[in-house]
Design a protein around this motif. Structure first.
Motif, mmCIF file in Angstrom:
data_model
loop_
_atom_site.group_PDB
_atom_site.id
_atom_site.type_symbol
_atom_site.label_atom_id
_atom_site.label_comp_id
_atom_site.label_asym_id
_atom_site.label_seq_id
_atom_site.Cartn_x
_atom_site.Cartn_y
_atom_site.Cartn_z
ATOM 1 N N LEU A 229 27.721 -43.154 -3.236
ATOM 2 C CA LEU A 229 28.627 -42.476 -4.169
ATOM 3 C C LEU A 229 28.171 -42.655 -5.615
ATOM 4 C CD1 LEU A 229 30.429 -41.945 -1.704
ATOM 5 C CD2 LEU A 229 32.393 -42.508 -3.140
ATOM 6 N N ASP A 230 27.529 -43.782 -5.913
ATOM 7 C CA ASP A 230 26.977 -43.958 -7.254
ATOM 8 C C ASP A 230 25.897 -42.916 -7.534
ATOM 9 O OD1 ASP A 230 28.624 -46.094 -7.795
ATOM 10 O OD2 ASP A 230 27.137 -47.620 -7.270
ATOM 11 N N VAL A 231 25.091 -42.604 -6.519
ATOM 12 C CA VAL A 231 24.036 -41.597 -6.684
ATOM 13 C C VAL A 231 24.642 -40.201 -6.787
ATOM 14 C CG1 VAL A 231 22.043 -40.501 -5.565
ATOM 15 C CG2 VAL A 231 22.304 -42.997 -5.497
ATOM 16 N N MET A 232 25.601 -39.902 -5.914
ATOM 17 C CA MET A 232 26.183 -38.555 -5.861
ATOM 18 C C MET A 232 27.060 -38.270 -7.067
ATOM 19 S SD MET A 232 27.194 -38.813 -1.835
ATOM 20 C CE MET A 232 27.798 -37.153 -1.560
ATOM 21 N N ASN A 233 27.837 -39.257 -7.485
ATOM 22 C CA ASN A 233 28.724 -39.151 -8.642
ATOM 23 C C ASN A 233 29.570 -37.880 -8.622
ATOM 24 O OD1 ASN A 233 29.883 -39.976 -11.078
ATOM 25 N ND2 ASN A 233 28.350 -38.892 -12.294
ATOM 26 N N PRO A 234 30.301 -37.645 -7.543
ATOM 27 C CA PRO A 234 31.106 -36.416 -7.467
ATOM 28 C C PRO A 234 32.301 -36.472 -8.424
ATOM 29 C CG PRO A 234 31.581 -37.833 -5.595
ATOM 30 C CD PRO A 234 30.467 -38.501 -6.360
ATOM 31 N N GLN A 235 32.537 -35.380 -9.101
ATOM 32 C CA GLN A 235 33.650 -35.310 -10.047
ATOM 33 C C GLN A 235 34.867 -34.637 -9.434
ATOM 34 O OE1 GLN A 235 33.313 -36.912 -13.125
ATOM 35 N NE2 GLN A 235 31.462 -37.558 -12.008
ATOM 36 N N ALA B 62 17.552 -27.371 2.121
ATOM 37 C CA ALA B 62 18.284 -27.964 1.004
ATOM 38 C C ALA B 62 17.506 -27.782 -0.302
ATOM 39 C CB ALA B 62 18.550 -29.441 1.270
ATOM 40 N N ARG B 63 16.198 -27.981 -0.260
ATOM 41 C CA ARG B 63 15.392 -27.825 -1.473
ATOM 42 C C ARG B 63 15.427 -26.366 -1.963
ATOM 43 N NH1 ARG B 63 11.767 -31.184 -3.754
ATOM 44 N NH2 ARG B 63 13.413 -32.635 -3.107
ATOM 45 N N TYR B 64 15.338 -25.436 -1.045
ATOM 46 C CA TYR B 64 15.345 -24.017 -1.417
ATOM 47 C C TYR B 64 16.666 -23.627 -2.057
ATOM 48 C CZ TYR B 64 15.020 -18.947 -1.072
ATOM 49 O OH TYR B 64 14.996 -17.606 -1.365
ATOM 50 N N HIS B 65 17.769 -24.193 -1.546
ATOM 51 C CA HIS B 65 19.093 -23.800 -2.030
ATOM 52 C C HIS B 65 19.632 -24.745 -3.108
ATOM 53 C CE1 HIS B 65 19.049 -21.651 1.922
ATOM 54 N NE2 HIS B 65 19.591 -20.716 1.172
ATOM 55 N N ASN B 66 18.770 -25.644 -3.607
ATOM 56 C CA ASN B 66 19.172 -26.559 -4.677
ATOM 57 C C ASN B 66 20.366 -27.429 -4.275
ATOM 58 O OD1 ASN B 66 18.750 -27.698 -7.250
ATOM 59 N ND2 ASN B 66 20.299 -26.369 -8.170
ATOM 60 N N VAL B 67 20.322 -27.908 -3.035
ATOM 61 C CA VAL B 67 21.342 -28.812 -2.501
ATOM 62 C C VAL B 67 20.720 -30.201 -2.363
ATOM 63 C CG1 VAL B 67 22.737 -29.349 -0.447
ATOM 64 C CG2 VAL B 67 22.581 -26.994 -1.285
ATOM 65 N N GLY B 68 21.455 -31.235 -2.745
ATOM 66 C CA GLY B 68 20.938 -32.593 -2.647
ATOM 67 C C GLY B 68 20.689 -33.005 -1.206
ATOM 68 N N PHE B 69 19.626 -33.800 -0.997
ATOM 69 C CA PHE B 69 19.279 -34.277 0.347
ATOM 70 C C PHE B 69 19.170 -35.797 0.301
ATOM 71 C CE2 PHE B 69 16.656 -35.314 3.980
ATOM 72 C CZ PHE B 69 17.106 -34.438 4.962
ATOM 73 N N MET B 70 20.068 -36.462 1.020
ATOM 74 C CA MET B 70 20.150 -37.922 0.980
ATOM 75 C C MET B 70 19.982 -38.512 2.382
ATOM 76 S SD MET B 70 23.325 -40.354 -0.301
ATOM 77 C CE MET B 70 23.154 -39.879 -2.020
ATOM 78 N N VAL B 71 19.156 -39.563 2.461
ATOM 79 C CA VAL B 71 18.977 -40.336 3.693
ATOM 80 C C VAL B 71 19.709 -41.659 3.517
ATOM 81 C CG1 VAL B 71 17.317 -41.477 5.201
ATOM 82 C CG2 VAL B 71 16.761 -39.257 4.175
#
Length: 352
Positions: free
Chosen positions: A149-155, A265-274
């Motif tokens: 959640l620190d990385v994603m930082n959703p508002q 995800a890269r093509y659509h500018n969506v974050g990709f997290m493992v």
């Protein structure tokens, strides 16, 4: 010794340890029915791992650790107890080839075993170590959720997409990528989860959708081929997946279909997290090209529970995993912290 894992776990319970036996929830039968398989020795645990009664890299490692403890318990009256335990460790190591957590857990159990001077001490110390591995995995999952959640930082509440099953069923409790989803839901930052069905074993439809519905977390099930349309819709901000092995340069082996999701995800500018525990990181392997990829027999693709889906005898390519290059990954999150835009330097800084 009788230890209930129910009180330690958060989410579904995949295994129950009783000191003289291990009970595993048969994940092949979910969601149609909840059936528990009792394993009373290491060979039975190894068979459960190979047959996918239990699956998910962390859960495989934990189960194998309990298998070693059972080997000590069953060998306590045997003059060759040391040889019996070593044989069990070797047998468990051959049950699945790709998930490094299996070998990490067995190595830890072997190190404990080397300190044991008597059969009774082996029973006590190996059981305690297996329980500790289980408890540490749950604690790691909780820590990973915070780091993620620190990385994603959703508002505001966001949509996410996940692949396969990375929840309590695949771990010691709570989950890795699904643990992050739980934490988003707890903090009212989750709009919806899109769950890939995950062919051919359908872990997404049978297990992930089941887990999320058990906990009243909003989920929409989709065919794997629909992921591109979902990402194109703008409804998803992050793709969250687990891992079975992560190499020194940040390449990731995970359930087949993960690589294509990373490309989408890269093509659509969506974050990709493992999201995976540090026990999944294998710094001895330089890149994903060195990861052994398990292939299973074609019946798993040609049919489902005996119902034919394809012509009998057609050739099948059935790899269990694929490798996602580090360059397609925005962050790798473990209980030790996060590596953003992973590469060899970033991985070494956290795991060397």
């Amino acid at each position: 010794m009788a230890i209930s894992t129910d009180q330690r776990s958060m989410g579904a319970v995949a295994m129950r340890w009783h000191g003289d036996r291990l009970e595993l929830l048969d994940q092949r039968l979910l969601p149609a029915g909840e059936h528990w398989v009792t394993a009373a020795d290491a060979s039975a645990v190894a068979q459960c791992i190979a047959d996918m009664v239990v699956r998910g890299a962390p859960a495989i490692g934990i189960s194998a650790a309990y298998g070693v403890a059972l080997a000590a318990y069953n060998a306590r009256g045997n003059s060759n107890w040391k040889a019996a335990v070593r044989l069990a460790i070797d047998e468990l190591a051959q049950s699945r080839p790709t998930a490094v957590n299996l070998f990490w857990a067995l190595q830890r159990m072997e190190q404990t075993f080397l300190t044991c001077a008597s059969p009774g001490e082996a029973v006590e110390l190996l059981a305690a170590e297996a329980v500790l591995i289980h408890e540490e995995d749950l604690a790691a999952n909780l820590a990973m959720a915070d780091h993620a959640l620190d990385v994603m930082n959703p508002q505001q509440a966001i949509g996410v997409l996940t692949h396969c099953n990375t929840g309590a069923l695949a771990t010691g409790g709570y989950g890795t990528a699904l643990g992050v989803i739980r934490r988003l839901h707890e903090r009212q930052l989750l709009d919806r989860v899109y769950a890939d069905e995950t062919r051919p074993w359908l872990q997404g439809s049978r297990l992930t959708a089941w887990e999320l519905m058990q906990d009243n977390i909003p989920v929409t099930l989709n065919a794997d081929g629909a992921a591109a349309a979902i990402l194109a819709s703008g409804k998803v901000k992050w793709v969250l997946v687990g891992a079975d092995r992560i190499t020194a340069n940040g390449d990731v082996a995970n359930k087949i279909g993960t690589y294509s999701l990373a490309v989408l995800a890269r093509y659509h500018n969506v974050g990709f997290m493992v999201v995976a525990p540090s026990s999944t990181v294998d710094m001895a392997l330089v890149s994903g090209t060195e990861i052994p990829i398990e292939e299973r027999e074609g019946t798993e693709v040609r049919e489902i529970r005996g119902i034919p889906l394809a012509p009998a005898g057609v050739d099948v390519f059935n790899p269990v995993f694929d490798v996602t290059p580090a360059g397609l990954i925005d962050a790798i999150v473990t209980e030790k912290g996060a590596v953003r835009k992973p590469d060899l330097a970033g991985m070494r800084a956290l795991f060397a």
